[in-house]
Motif scaffolding. Structure first.
Motif, PDB file in Angstrom:
ATOM      1  N   LYS A 126     -21.943 -16.525 -14.111  1.00  0.00           N
ATOM      2  CA  LYS A 126     -21.157 -17.018 -15.249  1.00  0.00           C
ATOM      3  C   LYS A 126     -20.065 -18.001 -14.823  1.00  0.00           C
ATOM      4  O   LYS A 126     -19.319 -18.503 -15.664  1.00  0.00           O
ATOM      5  N   GLY A 127     -19.960 -18.256 -13.537  1.00  0.00           N
ATOM      6  CA  GLY A 127     -18.923 -19.177 -13.063  1.00  0.00           C
ATOM      7  C   GLY A 127     -17.533 -18.589 -13.102  1.00  0.00           C
ATOM      8  O   GLY A 127     -16.545 -19.324 -13.198  1.00  0.00           O
ATOM      9  N   VAL A 128     -17.435 -17.264 -12.995  1.00  0.00           N
ATOM     10  CA  VAL A 128     -16.143 -16.577 -13.030  1.00  0.00           C
ATOM     11  C   VAL A 128     -15.736 -16.203 -11.609  1.00  0.00           C
ATOM     12  O   VAL A 128     -16.549 -15.691 -10.828  1.00  0.00           O
ATOM     13  N   VAL A 129     -14.498 -16.468 -11.270  1.00  0.00           N
ATOM     14  CA  VAL A 129     -13.973 -16.148  -9.947  1.00  0.00           C
ATOM     15  C   VAL A 129     -13.468 -14.706  -9.926  1.00  0.00           C
ATOM     16  O   VAL A 129     -12.693 -14.300 -10.800  1.00  0.00           O
ATOM     17  N   LEU A 130     -13.923 -13.927  -8.962  1.00  0.00           N
ATOM     18  CA  LEU A 130     -13.458 -12.555  -8.788  1.00  0.00           C
ATOM     19  C   LEU A 130     -12.280 -12.543  -7.827  1.00  0.00           C
ATOM     20  O   LEU A 130     -12.361 -13.092  -6.721  1.00  0.00           O
ATOM     21  N   ILE A 131     -11.197 -11.914  -8.243  1.00  0.00           N
ATOM     22  CA  ILE A 131     -10.002 -11.816  -7.404  1.00  0.00           C
ATOM     23  C   ILE A 131      -9.674 -10.343  -7.179  1.00  0.00           C
ATOM     24  O   ILE A 131      -9.518  -9.583  -8.143  1.00  0.00           O
ATOM     25  N   ILE A 132      -9.611  -9.951  -5.925  1.00  0.00           N
ATOM     26  CA  ILE A 132      -9.244  -8.592  -5.537  1.00  0.00           C
ATOM     27  C   ILE A 132      -7.794  -8.614  -5.064  1.00  0.00           C
ATOM     28  O   ILE A 132      -7.412  -9.460  -4.255  1.00  0.00           O
ATOM     29  N   CYS A 133      -6.976  -7.691  -5.557  1.00  0.00           N
ATOM     30  CA  CYS A 133      -5.570  -7.645  -5.136  1.00  0.00           C
ATOM     31  C   CYS A 133      -5.092  -6.198  -5.078  1.00  0.00           C
ATOM     32  O   CYS A 133      -5.762  -5.284  -5.547  1.00  0.00           O
ATOM     33  N   GLY A 134      -3.928  -6.021  -4.495  1.00  0.00           N
ATOM     34  CA  GLY A 134      -3.316  -4.695  -4.440  1.00  0.00           C
ATOM     35  C   GLY A 134      -3.659  -3.886  -3.207  1.00  0.00           C
ATOM     36  O   GLY A 134      -3.235  -2.732  -3.095  1.00  0.00           O
ATOM     37  N   ILE A 135      -4.422  -4.440  -2.277  1.00  0.00           N
ATOM     38  CA  ILE A 135      -4.765  -3.738  -1.042  1.00  0.00           C
ATOM     39  C   ILE A 135      -4.585  -4.682   0.134  1.00  0.00           C
ATOM     40  O   ILE A 135      -4.403  -5.887  -0.043  1.00  0.00           O
ATOM     41  N   SER A 136      -4.647  -4.120   1.319  1.00  0.00           N
ATOM     42  CA  SER A 136      -4.572  -4.919   2.543  1.00  0.00           C
ATOM     43  C   SER A 136      -5.978  -5.086   3.120  1.00  0.00           C
ATOM     44  O   SER A 136      -6.777  -4.140   3.128  1.00  0.00           O
ATOM     45  N   VAL A 137      -6.287  -6.281   3.586  1.00  0.00           N
ATOM     46  CA  VAL A 137      -7.597  -6.526   4.190  1.00  0.00           C
ATOM     47  C   VAL A 137      -7.802  -5.649   5.419  1.00  0.00           C
ATOM     48  O   VAL A 137      -8.919  -5.230   5.727  1.00  0.00           O
ATOM     49  N   ASP A 138      -6.705  -5.357   6.115  1.00  0.00           N
ATOM     50  CA  ASP A 138      -6.796  -4.540   7.323  1.00  0.00           C
ATOM     51  C   ASP A 138      -6.769  -3.051   7.027  1.00  0.00           C
ATOM     52  O   ASP A 138      -6.929  -2.233   7.934  1.00  0.00           O
ATOM     53  N   GLY A 139      -6.561  -2.671   5.749  1.00  0.00           N
ATOM     54  CA  GLY A 139      -6.535  -1.271   5.377  1.00  0.00           C
ATOM     55  C   GLY A 139      -7.927  -0.684   5.244  1.00  0.00           C
ATOM     56  O   GLY A 139      -8.948  -1.373   5.397  1.00  0.00           O
ATOM     57  N   GLU A 140      -7.977   0.612   4.910  1.00  0.00           N
ATOM     58  CA  GLU A 140      -9.260   1.306   4.812  1.00  0.00           C
ATOM     59  C   GLU A 140     -10.144   0.712   3.719  1.00  0.00           C
ATOM     60  O   GLU A 140     -11.339   0.446   3.940  1.00  0.00           O
ATOM     61  N   MET A 141      -9.576   0.481   2.533  1.00  0.00           N
ATOM     62  CA  MET A 141     -10.376  -0.074   1.438  1.00  0.00           C
ATOM     63  C   MET A 141     -10.753  -1.523   1.715  1.00  0.00           C
ATOM     64  O   MET A 141     -11.862  -1.967   1.384  1.00  0.00           O
ATOM     65  N   GLY A 142      -9.835  -2.272   2.298  1.00  0.00           N
ATOM     66  CA  GLY A 142     -10.132  -3.654   2.635  1.00  0.00           C
ATOM     67  C   GLY A 142     -11.296  -3.763   3.604  1.00  0.00           C
ATOM     68  O   GLY A 142     -12.190  -4.603   3.445  1.00  0.00           O
ATOM     69  N   LYS A 143     -11.299  -2.904   4.608  1.00  0.00           N
ATOM     70  CA  LYS A 143     -12.394  -2.908   5.584  1.00  0.00           C
ATOM     71  C   LYS A 143     -13.706  -2.484   4.941  1.00  0.00           C
ATOM     72  O   LYS A 143     -14.781  -3.022   5.268  1.00  0.00           O
ATOM     73  N   ALA A 144     -13.626  -1.511   4.008  1.00  0.00           N
ATOM     74  CA  ALA A 144     -14.847  -1.056   3.326  1.00  0.00           C
ATOM     75  C   ALA A 144     -15.474  -2.194   2.529  1.00  0.00           C
ATOM     76  O   ALA A 144     -16.700  -2.366   2.524  1.00  0.00           O
ATOM     77  N   LEU A 145     -14.654  -2.993   1.872  1.00  0.00           N
ATOM     78  CA  LEU A 145     -15.165  -4.118   1.084  1.00  0.00           C
ATOM     79  C   LEU A 145     -15.680  -5.231   1.997  1.00  0.00           C
ATOM     80  O   LEU A 145     -16.662  -5.904   1.674  1.00  0.00           O
ATOM     81  N   CYS A 146     -15.008  -5.434   3.129  1.00  0.00           N
ATOM     82  CA  CYS A 146     -15.480  -6.444   4.079  1.00  0.00           C
ATOM     83  C   CYS A 146     -16.816  -6.038   4.700  1.00  0.00           C
ATOM     84  O   CYS A 146     -17.673  -6.887   4.952  1.00  0.00           O
ATOM     85  N   ASN A 147     -16.999  -4.731   4.927  1.00  0.00           N
ATOM     86  CA  ASN A 147     -18.229  -4.251   5.575  1.00  0.00           C
ATOM     87  C   ASN A 147     -19.464  -4.475   4.715  1.00  0.00           C
ATOM     88  O   ASN A 147     -20.578  -4.571   5.241  1.00  0.00           O
TER      89      ASN A 147
END
Length: 385
Positions: A126-147
């Motif tokens: 749909k041409g919509v940009v997804l923005i994730i915020c409120g967490i740290s990339v180096d944190g547990e959730m950030g790493k889970a999303l990066c993985n």
């Protein structure tokens, strides 16, 4: 046989308890609240013209604040809500940015992390940009999303910010590019800051419902103020041009009225990194920002440390100065800044020689302070709800 029946009963009981837990947890929505960007605005202190534009254009930003532990049972509801937003409501209310705020999320399992990649693919269509915020990339959730490769696309359709406020600021700056483009086509003087990312470039060339909507909002915004006014103001020297532009939405006084105040303002240049004033100091000046960007840092009982950016075409330090109180923030130059300052001595002289102008400045100060308090209150309610 009785012992085996007992063991089987325990296992069945554990299984039923797990099923019951999943069902009960799934009934609790992971979406804490959701609202458009016209309501969930950043704390950036912008020119009134930009605020007016973002009141309508901000509908293309949609914020979903998630909470609790995200797993396969709760993430289904989030996906369903996003699909509804894109399929049932998209024609009527097209969005450009979807912000998922994970600040109140306790954790995310692999199935939920995979669901974020599915969501990003749906949004990309749909041409919509997804923005994730409120967490740290180096944190547990950030790493889970990066993985699971959420940020590995390389196509700029998934972006990350540490706070909701910075995510909203980024989206607003991006939308303001449309205002700048329309300003150029209508030959409006250039005092709209050229900020934002590149995501509008494709739709600047090719027409789309979102692009058309932004063009209509921009045209309406300039039309309400009147293009002839902007053209006329461009001919004025500083700080008269800055005075009439900055106060145009909070005062009905003509240009000749403000012409008498020009001599009381003194130009002050601040290089990036320099401090204009510190918290708890007695206020000794009121500033109009001609160019650059300032950052005000507060310490509030409700929010703790809190900051706001101040862009060109706005004011700074009005309430403590006109009320004769101490500064409530430490303000510094984020970029090289050109300001026009009304100091204490000149203010006292202005009160004696031009009491009508002094009275009008006091009224404007109260109006501007009321607007800022409304913005900060909305931000507090947004982040605490």
């Amino acid at each position: 046989m009785g012992a085996w029946d007992f063991v089987i009963g325990i296992l069945v009981g554990i299984l039923l308890a797990c099923v019951s837990f999943v069902l009960q947890t799934s009934r609790v929505s992971a979406i804490r609240n959701s609202l458009p960007g016209s309501i969930a605005a950043s704390t950036v202190r912008r020119h009134p013209l930009q605020n007016r534009f973002l009141q309508d254009a901000g509908k293309q930003i949609y914020v979903m604040r998630l909470a609790g532990y995200l797993f396969f049972g709760t993430i289904v509801g989030v996906e369903k809500q996003i699909r509804t937003l894109l399929l049932d409501k998209f024609e009527r209310d097209p969005i450009r940015f979807l912000i998922l705020d994970l600040q109140n999320v306790d954790g995310v399992d692999f199935s939920a992390a995979e669901a974020f990649t599915r969501i990003s693919r749906i949004l990309r269509v749909k041409g919509v940009v997804l923005i994730i915020c409120g967490i740290s990339v180096d944190g547990e959730m950030g790493k889970a999303l990066c993985n699971v490769g959420l940020f590995a696309g390389g196509d700029d359709t998934v972006r990350f910010f540490e706070t909701l406020n910075s995510a909203l600021e980024h989206c607003e700056n991006d939308l303001l590019l449309s205002l700048y483009q329309q300003r150029t086509s209508l030959a409006v003087p250039d005092y709209v800051p050229k900020q934002g990312g590149p995501s509008l470039s494709s739709e600047i060339i090719y027409s789309s419902p979102r692009r058309t909507q932004l063009q209509q909002v921009a045209t309406t915004t300039f039309g309400e103020q009147g293009l002839s006014s902007y053209t006329r103001w461009q001919e004025y020297e500083q700080p008269l041009q800055l005075l009439v532009q900055t106060f145009s939405t909070v005062s009905d006084k003509p240009e000749d009225f403000w012409r008498c105040a020009v001599s009381f303002f003194e130009r002050k240049d601040f290089p990036a990194g320099s401090i204009l004033y510190k918290r708890d100091e007695m206020a000794d000046g009121f500033y109009l920002l001609e160019s650059g960007m300032l950052k005000a840092e507060y310490i509030l009982p409700q929010l703790g440390k809190f900051s706001e950016l101040i862009v060109e075409g706005t004011t700074c330090g009005e309430l403590p100065f006109f009320s004769g109180t101490k500064r409530t923030a430490t303000t510094s130059a984020e970029r090289d800044c050109v300001t026009w300052m009304l100091n204490q001595a000149r203010w006292e002289e202005l009160q004696r020689s031009q009491p009508e102008i002094a009275q009008e400045l006091l009224k404007i100060s109260l109006k501007l302070t009321s607007e800022r308090m409304d913005a900060i209150t909305k931000h507090m309610l947004l982040t605490s709800s």
